[in-house]
Scaffold this active site. Structure first.
Site, PDB file in Angstrom:
ATOM      1  N   GLU A  92     -37.502  38.353  -8.981  1.00 52.71           N
ATOM      2  CA  GLU A  92     -38.444  39.468  -8.893  1.00 52.71           C
ATOM      3  C   GLU A  92     -38.421  40.121  -7.522  1.00 52.71           C
ATOM      4  O   GLU A  92     -38.277  39.453  -6.499  1.00 52.71           O
ATOM      5  CB  GLU A  92     -39.874  38.965  -9.109  1.00 52.71           C
ATOM      6  CG  GLU A  92     -40.247  38.689 -10.538  1.00 52.71           C
ATOM      7  CD  GLU A  92     -41.726  38.337 -10.649  1.00 52.71           C
ATOM      8  OE1 GLU A  92     -42.118  37.889 -11.725  1.00 52.71           O
ATOM      9  OE2 GLU A  92     -42.480  38.512  -9.665  1.00 52.71           O
ATOM     10  N   CYS A 105     -41.395  43.585  -1.293  1.00 54.09           N
ATOM     11  CA  CYS A 105     -41.595  42.136  -1.351  1.00 54.09           C
ATOM     12  C   CYS A 105     -40.393  41.523  -2.043  1.00 54.09           C
ATOM     13  O   CYS A 105     -40.104  41.845  -3.208  1.00 54.09           O
ATOM     14  CB  CYS A 105     -42.881  41.815  -2.117  1.00 54.09           C
ATOM     15  SG  CYS A 105     -43.195  40.029  -2.271  1.00 54.09           S
ATOM     16  N   CYS A 112     -39.222  27.658  -7.348  1.00 55.95           N
ATOM     17  CA  CYS A 112     -39.820  27.107  -6.124  1.00 55.95           C
ATOM     18  C   CYS A 112     -40.247  25.671  -6.395  1.00 55.95           C
ATOM     19  O   CYS A 112     -40.686  25.349  -7.499  1.00 55.95           O
ATOM     20  CB  CYS A 112     -41.032  27.954  -5.727  1.00 55.95           C
ATOM     21  SG  CYS A 112     -41.853  27.408  -4.201  1.00 55.95           S
ATOM     22  N   CYS A 116     -47.589  24.933  -5.580  1.00 50.23           N
ATOM     23  CA  CYS A 116     -48.935  25.470  -5.364  1.00 50.23           C
ATOM     24  C   CYS A 116     -49.584  25.782  -6.721  1.00 50.23           C
ATOM     25  O   CYS A 116     -48.989  26.453  -7.559  1.00 50.23           O
ATOM     26  CB  CYS A 116     -48.883  26.721  -4.497  1.00 50.23           C
ATOM     27  SG  CYS A 116     -48.210  26.404  -2.852  1.00 50.23           S
ATOM     28  N   CYS A 119     -49.979  29.479  -8.334  1.00 47.80           N
ATOM     29  CA  CYS A 119     -48.801  30.351  -8.266  1.00 47.80           C
ATOM     30  C   CYS A 119     -47.874  30.120  -9.457  1.00 47.80           C
ATOM     31  O   CYS A 119     -47.471  28.982  -9.723  1.00 47.80           O
ATOM     32  CB  CYS A 119     -48.056  30.093  -6.956  1.00 47.80           C
ATOM     33  SG  CYS A 119     -46.611  31.148  -6.726  1.00 47.80           S
ATOM     34  N   GLU A 160     -40.022  29.458  -1.348  1.00 45.62           N
ATOM     35  CA  GLU A 160     -40.525  29.126  -0.016  1.00 45.62           C
ATOM     36  C   GLU A 160     -39.428  29.470   0.983  1.00 45.62           C
ATOM     37  O   GLU A 160     -38.403  28.780   1.059  1.00 45.62           O
ATOM     38  CB  GLU A 160     -40.890  27.639   0.054  1.00 45.62           C
ATOM     39  CG  GLU A 160     -41.028  27.046   1.444  1.00 45.62           C
ATOM     40  CD  GLU A 160     -42.030  27.778   2.342  1.00 45.62           C
ATOM     41  OE1 GLU A 160     -41.628  28.176   3.449  1.00 45.62           O
ATOM     42  OE2 GLU A 160     -43.189  27.947   1.932  1.00 45.62           O
ATOM     43  N   SER A 191     -43.506  34.588   4.910  1.00 52.24           N
ATOM     44  CA  SER A 191     -44.647  33.751   4.526  1.00 52.24           C
ATOM     45  C   SER A 191     -44.183  32.340   4.202  1.00 52.24           C
ATOM     46  O   SER A 191     -43.123  32.142   3.606  1.00 52.24           O
ATOM     47  CB  SER A 191     -45.345  34.361   3.312  1.00 52.24           C
ATOM     48  OG  SER A 191     -46.366  33.521   2.846  1.00 52.24           O
ATOM     49  N   HIS A 216     -55.328  29.043   2.397  1.00 53.06           N
ATOM     50  CA  HIS A 216     -56.027  28.902   1.119  1.00 53.06           C
ATOM     51  C   HIS A 216     -57.107  27.828   1.033  1.00 53.06           C
ATOM     52  O   HIS A 216     -57.719  27.663  -0.029  1.00 53.06           O
ATOM     53  CB  HIS A 216     -55.039  28.689  -0.034  1.00 53.06           C
ATOM     54  CG  HIS A 216     -53.910  29.664  -0.056  1.00 53.06           C
ATOM     55  ND1 HIS A 216     -54.091  31.033   0.110  1.00 53.06           N
ATOM     56  CD2 HIS A 216     -52.565  29.485  -0.187  1.00 53.06           C
ATOM     57  CE1 HIS A 216     -52.911  31.647   0.054  1.00 53.06           C
ATOM     58  NE2 HIS A 216     -51.975  30.736  -0.116  1.00 53.06           N
ATOM     59  N   ASN A 290     -54.629  36.297  -8.409  1.00 52.07           N
ATOM     60  CA  ASN A 290     -54.249  36.835  -9.704  1.00 52.07           C
ATOM     61  C   ASN A 290     -54.229  35.706 -10.730  1.00 52.07           C
ATOM     62  O   ASN A 290     -53.531  34.707 -10.529  1.00 52.07           O
ATOM     63  CB  ASN A 290     -52.854  37.464  -9.643  1.00 52.07           C
ATOM     64  CG  ASN A 290     -52.874  38.856  -9.057  1.00 52.07           C
ATOM     65  OD1 ASN A 290     -53.701  39.674  -9.418  1.00 52.07           O
ATOM     66  ND2 ASN A 290     -51.964  39.117  -8.144  1.00 52.07           N
ATOM     67  N   CYS A 333     -47.458  36.848  -9.012  1.00 56.91           N
ATOM     68  CA  CYS A 333     -46.080  36.717  -8.550  1.00 56.91           C
ATOM     69  C   CYS A 333     -45.391  35.603  -9.333  1.00 56.91           C
ATOM     70  O   CYS A 333     -45.901  34.499  -9.447  1.00 56.91           O
ATOM     71  CB  CYS A 333     -46.075  36.388  -7.054  1.00 56.91           C
ATOM     72  SG  CYS A 333     -44.437  36.126  -6.384  1.00 56.91           S
TER      73      CYS A 333
END
Length: 348
Positions: A92, A105, A112, A116, A119, A160, A191, A216, A290, A333
């Site tokens: 993406e 982005c 990944c 998390c 996510c 990541e 990030s 977070h 989200n 995402c």
């Protein structure tokens, strides 16, 4: 030489060696570098001043990034791209037009492994790292497809970035090369969920990007419930690494804080966050989470978000609320990529 022997991932010096190895004239290295990075050409057949035999070799060695699906928001013009890679992996990329310039982005991995909880990118785990050319290809393809220059990049898509450290660094150096795309490193944000040794290593690389920590939570226990990385590094260790990053680079750290309704969005959480970050000279980016299909986390109420922001500001913490972009074309995402991969599996 680079992994996969991909010319689009090579520095000028490596391209010179690659050209020499094939017995081509030395000036071909400059031509190839210019086609790939200055003109953002991913198809060797378009490199018309190169002989056919050279174009054939380049086509065999170069990794491809091609458009697979494109969604355009009717609300704000955000464009979400799904790109297919040479091995069939789908990634993406999100193009966000702002009044001050166009931001992109990009993803750094296919999948990944960080786990998390809020996510979608991590569901299904890590497939593989992206090569530098596959990160660059997202930028170059978007420039070509939209006809617009990308003015800033956030490496916040799937993956990541610090878990793909060497390829990330090579990407940063190639995208900022003045003979190529020439984007200022100060216009790039990377990030991370908090790979402490890599944060410290990044501080010494001489790449003046903006570093953003996915925080977070305000206690170790709360962070462990949201982010498995907290089982490896404590909040104290993670924030010490951020402090070191600031001291070493003089670049202010951004702290990303996804607000989850009833989990980490109370006034008490805001007060604890202000106490944690008070001496770090950072900036907090509040992100109303989200929702994703596979989790039961919900977005905080607008009133809770505003109260959280007000408490931070009263404690002299720089803070913004991230504006939600492209709400009508997909949510979290990684969600669109996951659905696309499922569709691919069903076809097979």
């Amino acid at each position: 030489m680079t992994e996969l022997r991909d010319p689009a991932s090579m520095t000028e010096a490596e391209l010179t060696a690659y050209v020499k190895e094939h017995g081509w004239p030395g000036f071909r290295a400059d031509q190839i570098f210019g086609w790939i990075h200055a003109k953002q050409t991913g198809d060797p057949e378009e490199m018309k001043n190169l002989p056919k035999d050279i174009r054939k070799v380049l086509a065999e060695d170069m990794r491809t990034v091609r458009e697979w699906k494109r969604l355009i928001s009717k609300e704000d013009g955000t464009e979400k791209f799904l790109f297919m890679l040479s091995d069939g992996q789908i990634i993406e990329t999100v193009f966000m037009p702002y009044h001050h310039g166009n931001s992109l982005c990009i993803s750094s991995q296919a999948g990944c492994r960080m786990g998390c909880r809020f996510c979608a990118s991590t569901i299904g785990g890590l497939v593989r790292n992206l090569t530098p050319s596959e990160m660059l290809g997202q930028v170059y393809q978007v420039v070509s497809l939209t006809g617009k220059r990308v003015d800033s990049i956030v490496v916040m898509g799937t993956g990541e970035p610090l878990d793909n450290y060497e390829n990330l660094l090579r990407f940063l150096r190639l995208i900022s090369d003045p003979k190529g795309y020439g984007l200022s490193l100060r216009s790039i944000t990377v990030s991370s969920c908090g790979l402490v040794p890599k944060i410290r290593q990044l501080a010494g690389e001489g790449v003046p990007i903006t570093f953003a920590l996915s925080l977070h939570a305000t206690t170790d226990e709360e962070r462990k419930a949201l982010m498995p990385i907290a089982n490896r590094y404590t909040l104290a260790e993670t924030l010490d690494a951020c402090r070191y990053y600031f001291e070493k680079t003089h670049r202010r750290v951004t702290f990303e804080y996804s607000l989850v309704k009833g989990v980490n969005d109370t006034a008490e959480h805001a007060k604890r966050l202000a106490a944690l970050l008070g001496s770090l000279h950072g900036h907090v980016n509040l992100i109303p989470v989200n929702p994703i299909d596979e989790r039961d986390y919900r977005k905080s109420d607008p009133e809770s978000v505003q109260l959280f922001k007000n408490i931070l500001e009263r404690n002299r913490i720089n803070v913004t609320i991230r504006r939600s972009m492209g709400r009508d074309i997909d949510a979290a995402c990684g969600q669109l990529r996951r659905r696309a991969m499922q569709e691919q599996d069903e076809k097979e």
